[in-house]
Scaffold this motif. Structure first.
Motif, PDB file in Angstrom:
ATOM      1  N   GLN A 313       0.841  -1.192   0.000  1.00  0.00           N
ATOM      2  CA  GLN A 313       0.000   0.000   0.000  1.00  0.00           C
ATOM      3  C   GLN A 313       0.880   1.247   0.000  1.00  0.00           C
ATOM      4  O   GLN A 313       1.929   1.277   0.657  1.00  0.00           O
ATOM      5  N   LEU A 314       0.424   2.259  -0.745  1.00  0.00           N
ATOM      6  CA  LEU A 314       1.132   3.540  -0.807  1.00  0.00           C
ATOM      7  C   LEU A 314       0.425   4.544   0.098  1.00  0.00           C
ATOM      8  O   LEU A 314      -0.795   4.731   0.009  1.00  0.00           O
ATOM      9  N   HIS A 315       1.183   5.211   0.959  1.00  0.00           N
ATOM     10  CA  HIS A 315       0.651   6.205   1.885  1.00  0.00           C
ATOM     11  C   HIS A 315       1.325   7.549   1.621  1.00  0.00           C
ATOM     12  O   HIS A 315       2.518   7.603   1.314  1.00  0.00           O
ATOM     13  N   PHE A 316       0.600   8.637   1.794  1.00  0.00           N
ATOM     14  CA  PHE A 316       1.175   9.979   1.712  1.00  0.00           C
ATOM     15  C   PHE A 316       0.160  10.991   2.231  1.00  0.00           C
ATOM     16  O   PHE A 316      -1.040  10.697   2.337  1.00  0.00           O
ATOM     17  N   SER A 317       0.668  12.168   2.570  1.00  0.00           N
ATOM     18  CA  SER A 317      -0.193  13.295   2.934  1.00  0.00           C
ATOM     19  C   SER A 317      -0.056  14.360   1.861  1.00  0.00           C
ATOM     20  O   SER A 317       1.021  14.512   1.257  1.00  0.00           O
ATOM     21  N   ASN A 318      -1.139  15.095   1.597  1.00  0.00           N
ATOM     22  CA  ASN A 318      -1.054  16.160   0.601  1.00  0.00           C
ATOM     23  C   ASN A 318      -1.998  17.302   0.931  1.00  0.00           C
ATOM     24  O   ASN A 318      -2.837  17.216   1.833  1.00  0.00           O
ATOM     25  N   ALA A 319      -1.821  18.397   0.200  1.00  0.00           N
ATOM     26  CA  ALA A 319      -2.668  19.584   0.349  1.00  0.00           C
ATOM     27  C   ALA A 319      -2.869  20.200  -1.026  1.00  0.00           C
ATOM     28  O   ALA A 319      -1.960  20.172  -1.873  1.00  0.00           O
ATOM     29  N   PHE A 320      -4.069  20.723  -1.255  1.00  0.00           N
ATOM     30  CA  PHE A 320      -4.404  21.403  -2.513  1.00  0.00           C
ATOM     31  C   PHE A 320      -4.898  22.811  -2.185  1.00  0.00           C
ATOM     32  O   PHE A 320      -5.725  22.997  -1.294  1.00  0.00           O
ATOM     33  N   ASN A 321      -4.393  23.809  -2.937  1.00  0.00           N
ATOM     34  CA  ASN A 321      -4.884  25.173  -2.731  1.00  0.00           C
ATOM     35  C   ASN A 321      -4.645  26.014  -3.987  1.00  0.00           C
ATOM     36  O   ASN A 321      -3.929  25.597  -4.899  1.00  0.00           O
ATOM     37  N   GLN A 322      -5.277  27.166  -4.001  1.00  0.00           N
ATOM     38  CA  GLN A 322      -5.140  28.158  -5.073  1.00  0.00           C
ATOM     39  C   GLN A 322      -5.629  27.649  -6.426  1.00  0.00           C
ATOM     40  O   GLN A 322      -5.151  28.109  -7.470  1.00  0.00           O
ATOM     41  N   TYR A 323      -6.578  26.729  -6.413  1.00  0.00           N
ATOM     42  CA  TYR A 323      -7.181  26.289  -7.677  1.00  0.00           C
ATOM     43  C   TYR A 323      -8.274  27.287  -8.043  1.00  0.00           C
ATOM     44  O   TYR A 323      -9.418  27.155  -7.636  1.00  0.00           O
ATOM     45  N   LYS A 324      -7.864  28.313  -8.799  1.00  0.00           N
ATOM     46  CA  LYS A 324      -8.746  29.422  -9.140  1.00  0.00           C
ATOM     47  C   LYS A 324      -8.918  29.540 -10.654  1.00  0.00           C
ATOM     48  O   LYS A 324      -8.014  29.200 -11.416  1.00  0.00           O
ATOM     49  N   GLU A 325     -10.079  30.042 -11.030  1.00  0.00           N
ATOM     50  CA  GLU A 325     -10.347  30.398 -12.418  1.00  0.00           C
ATOM     51  C   GLU A 325     -10.896  31.819 -12.430  1.00  0.00           C
ATOM     52  O   GLU A 325     -11.848  32.118 -11.714  1.00  0.00           O
ATOM     53  N   ASP A 326     -10.252  32.686 -13.194  1.00  0.00           N
ATOM     54  CA  ASP A 326     -10.578  34.119 -13.184  1.00  0.00           C
ATOM     55  C   ASP A 326     -10.487  34.663 -11.759  1.00  0.00           C
ATOM     56  O   ASP A 326     -11.316  35.463 -11.313  1.00  0.00           O
ATOM     57  N   ASN A 327      -9.448  34.189 -11.043  1.00  0.00           N
ATOM     58  CA  ASN A 327      -9.136  34.646  -9.684  1.00  0.00           C
ATOM     59  C   ASN A 327     -10.215  34.272  -8.660  1.00  0.00           C
ATOM     60  O   ASN A 327     -10.284  34.853  -7.580  1.00  0.00           O
ATOM     61  N   VAL A 328     -11.065  33.314  -8.975  1.00  0.00           N
ATOM     62  CA  VAL A 328     -12.091  32.829  -8.058  1.00  0.00           C
ATOM     63  C   VAL A 328     -11.850  31.346  -7.807  1.00  0.00           C
ATOM     64  O   VAL A 328     -11.714  30.560  -8.765  1.00  0.00           O
ATOM     65  N   MET A 329     -11.807  30.948  -6.540  1.00  0.00           N
ATOM     66  CA  MET A 329     -11.557  29.552  -6.198  1.00  0.00           C
ATOM     67  C   MET A 329     -12.662  28.662  -6.756  1.00  0.00           C
ATOM     68  O   MET A 329     -13.849  28.942  -6.577  1.00  0.00           O
ATOM     69  N   ILE A 330     -12.268  27.590  -7.453  1.00  0.00           N
ATOM     70  CA  ILE A 330     -13.259  26.681  -8.006  1.00  0.00           C
ATOM     71  C   ILE A 330     -13.779  25.760  -6.913  1.00  0.00           C
ATOM     72  O   ILE A 330     -13.184  25.644  -5.837  1.00  0.00           O
ATOM     73  N   ASP A 331     -14.891  25.103  -7.172  1.00  0.00           N
ATOM     74  CA  ASP A 331     -15.421  24.111  -6.236  1.00  0.00           C
ATOM     75  C   ASP A 331     -14.625  22.819  -6.409  1.00  0.00           C
ATOM     76  O   ASP A 331     -14.346  22.407  -7.539  1.00  0.00           O
ATOM     77  N   PRO A 332     -14.211  22.161  -5.316  1.00  0.00           N
ATOM     78  CA  PRO A 332     -13.481  20.888  -5.449  1.00  0.00           C
ATOM     79  C   PRO A 332     -14.216  19.855  -6.305  1.00  0.00           C
ATOM     80  O   PRO A 332     -13.575  18.992  -6.910  1.00  0.00           O
ATOM     81  N   ASP A 333     -15.550  19.951  -6.385  1.00  0.00           N
ATOM     82  CA  ASP A 333     -16.302  19.016  -7.228  1.00  0.00           C
ATOM     83  C   ASP A 333     -15.976  19.204  -8.708  1.00  0.00           C
ATOM     84  O   ASP A 333     -16.218  18.305  -9.519  1.00  0.00           O
ATOM     85  N   ASN A 334     -15.439  20.379  -9.071  1.00  0.00           N
ATOM     86  CA  ASN A 334     -15.096  20.660 -10.464  1.00  0.00           C
ATOM     87  C   ASN A 334     -13.625  20.412 -10.759  1.00  0.00           C
ATOM     88  O   ASN A 334     -13.138  20.790 -11.819  1.00  0.00           O
ATOM     89  N   GLU A 362     -12.356  18.594   0.990  1.00  0.00           N
ATOM     90  CA  GLU A 362     -13.685  19.188   0.926  1.00  0.00           C
ATOM     91  C   GLU A 362     -13.608  20.663   0.576  1.00  0.00           C
ATOM     92  O   GLU A 362     -14.521  21.230  -0.025  1.00  0.00           O
ATOM     93  N   ALA A 363     -12.494  21.303   0.955  1.00  0.00           N
ATOM     94  CA  ALA A 363     -12.261  22.702   0.611  1.00  0.00           C
ATOM     95  C   ALA A 363     -10.763  22.891   0.444  1.00  0.00           C
ATOM     96  O   ALA A 363      -9.963  22.287   1.160  1.00  0.00           O
ATOM     97  N   PHE A 364     -10.373  23.722  -0.527  1.00  0.00           N
ATOM     98  CA  PHE A 364      -8.952  23.953  -0.771  1.00  0.00           C
ATOM     99  C   PHE A 364      -8.350  24.765   0.370  1.00  0.00           C
ATOM    100  O   PHE A 364      -8.931  25.747   0.831  1.00  0.00           O
ATOM    101  N   SER A 365      -7.152  24.363   0.819  1.00  0.00           N
ATOM    102  CA  SER A 365      -6.449  25.085   1.883  1.00  0.00           C
ATOM    103  C   SER A 365      -5.008  24.576   1.910  1.00  0.00           C
ATOM    104  O   SER A 365      -4.639  23.663   1.167  1.00  0.00           O
ATOM    105  N   TRP A 366      -4.205  25.163   2.793  1.00  0.00           N
ATOM    106  CA  TRP A 366      -2.825  24.707   2.954  1.00  0.00           C
ATOM    107  C   TRP A 366      -2.726  23.604   3.994  1.00  0.00           C
ATOM    108  O   TRP A 366      -1.628  23.176   4.345  1.00  0.00           O
ATOM    109  N   ASN A 367      -3.836  23.127   4.510  1.00  0.00           N
ATOM    110  CA  ASN A 367      -3.811  22.077   5.523  1.00  0.00           C
ATOM    111  C   ASN A 367      -3.536  20.717   4.882  1.00  0.00           C
ATOM    112  O   ASN A 367      -4.269  20.284   3.984  1.00  0.00           O
ATOM    113  N   PHE A 368      -2.505  20.037   5.364  1.00  0.00           N
ATOM    114  CA  PHE A 368      -2.204  18.690   4.884  1.00  0.00           C
ATOM    115  C   PHE A 368      -3.172  17.680   5.507  1.00  0.00           C
ATOM    116  O   PHE A 368      -3.605  17.838   6.639  1.00  0.00           O
TER     117      PHE A 368
END
Length: 457
Positions: A313-334, A362-368
């Motif tokens: 099994q492969l394990h890791f931690s990650n974080a996603f942020n600043q996923y914006k379109e026209d400077n507006v954060m997109i919904d993670p569902d998109n 569930e929401a983009f942030s710098w939290n791992f």
């Protein structure tokens, strides 16, 4: 803290003295216990406060941006991004003037009083300053940007307080613990008889019992634990805090591990380093030259010898942020699955297999957060490589960060010639290989000597 006595009036009752004091926050030399960043992909400060004398500056982070201490060369400043701000307060006193030095200080808007070009005047116990940019009076166009504060000078008037100091303190300013180990909270010393309330500024790292101060370690990172007591007739208000750093725990008997991805080879396009490796781990971003760019890059592990392992099994931690379109954060569902892919291949192969199981936040942030373990059983007993493929477009180019990468599995060689020492201590680990001091209500790995078994408690 510099104090300037402007006037003194001795009252017939209580012998209280009216005076004006001045406090200076120098952000060029003092970060007030907060981390100092120099990488644009670094996290913002989620919450907290800074204190000089009796003046407190509380940080007000906006959902889409934030605040942080920034180091450019040898120049340190306190940055306040668009829509974020600060609240300056002095309990029981009246603020009459504030002066800020730095860049874009005129972008602040004050909750009350008069504020112009870095200077506030008025009478208030607390003032909220928010970065709203500046509006052109003739065109109505709003210009936004980052405020970089060097110094903040607060002048306030008060009446001498003859109550005793609360005298809250902890034995040390900072503590370090490894994830999975128990942390015994330090004992608070105090003179006040007022009730003490405890809080954590980052509950994703550590939570704290508000009444007792007992700390529960939750994840990797840093959290400031604060004890605060309100004022009463006998004692002044007071507070004390310590910084708790939680380090990653290397998994027990991991087949392979990489804490921050230093072992990975970064296959970037010639024009820009999409993948970088720093103190946050592997950091991928296609945002450069102040715009999103269409790009693809892969961070590739070395060849990993798993020839004696199965049930991988492969394990890791990650974080996603600043996923914006026209400077507006997109919904993670998109979020397009092609923008972030986990890959694997057998040594010598040129084609990658895209692995299923990447969890999006569930929401983009710098939290791992720890991704659900990904099945690698198709690569049992092989020499393999794993990789993380980042893709951005001319419309969306967010940041993907990956750290604490490791592979677990059953080592066939480890189960041979087992001799059980009945006097050996018993240890328990969770399914991620992290030691658990008091396991209950779940599935755990039990180890006694060199015998390992899975148990349900």
């Amino acid at each position: 803290m510099k104090k300037l006595l402007l006037s003194a009036v001795v009252a017939l009752a209580g012998f209280s003295v009216a005076n004006a004091d001045e406090v200076t926050f120098d952000f060029t030399t003092n970060s007030y216990g907060f981390p100092v960043e120099s990488d644009t992909s670094g996290p913002y400060i989620e919450s907290g406060s800074m204190t000089e004398g009796v003046v407190t500056v509380t940080l007000n982070k906006n959902t889409g941006s934030g605040l942080r201490f920034w180091l450019s060369g040898t120049n340190q400043t306190f940055r306040v991004m668009n829509k974020s701000g600060i609240t300056v307060s002095v309990e029981g006193c009246t603020i009459t003037e504030m002066k800020l030095t730095g860049t874009n200080t005129g972008y602040f808007s004050a909750s009350e009083g008069e504020y112009t070009s870095g200077t506030w005047t008025g009478n208030a116990e607390s003032i909220e300053l928010t970065n709203v940019g500046t509006t052109n009076a003739s065109t109505g166009k709003v210009t936004t940007g980052t405020i970089q504060i060097k110094t903040l000078v607060v002048t306030y008037s008060n009446t001498a307080d003859n109550r005793k100091d609360a005298e809250l303190s902890f034995p040390e300013e900072s503590y370090t613990v490894t994830l999975g180990e128990e942390f015994t909270a330090p004992v608070l010393s105090k003179a006040t008889n007022a009730e003490v309330t405890y809080s954590s500024d980052k509950t994703s790292v550590a939570t704290v019992d508000a009444a007792t101060g007992a700390v529960t370690v939750v994840g990797v990172g840093t959290a400031r634990i604060t004890a605060a007591a309100a004022a009463n007739d006998e004692f002044k208000a007071g507070s004390a805090s310590y910084l708790l750093t939680v380090n990653w725990a290397a998994p027990v008997k991991a087949a392979w591990q990489s804490e921050l991805g230093a072992e990975f080879t970064l296959e970037n396009p010639e024009e820009y380093a999409i993948w970088k490796q720093n103190n946050y781990g592997l950091v991928g971003s296609g945002f450069y030259n102040s715009v999103p760019n269409a790009a693809t890059a892969i961070a590739v592990s070395p060849v990993i010898d798993l020839t004696t392992y199965k049930d991988l099994q492969l394990h890791f931690s990650n974080a996603f942020n600043q996923y914006k379109e026209d400077n507006v954060m997109i919904d993670p569902d998109n979020f397009d699955p092609a923008w972030a892919q986990v890959l694997a291949r057998v040594e010598g192969d040129t084609e990658w297999t895209v692995l299923n199981g990447l969890d999006l936040p569930e929401a983009f942030s710098w939290n791992f957060y720890e991704n659900t373990p990904i099945d690698l059983s198709a690569f049992n007993a092989r020499n393999i490589q794993i990789a993380f493929r980042y893709t951005s477009t001319e419309a969306v180019a967010g940041t993907w960060e990956v750290q604490h990468i490791y592979i677990t599995g059953l080592d066939n060689n480890a189960v041979e010639n087992i001799v059980v020492d009945e006097n050996a201590p018993v240890e328990f680990f969770n399914l991620q290989g992290i030691r658990v001091a008091n396991p209950e209500n779940g599935i755990f790995i039990r180890r006694q000597g060199n015998k390992v078994s899975k148990v349900i408690l």
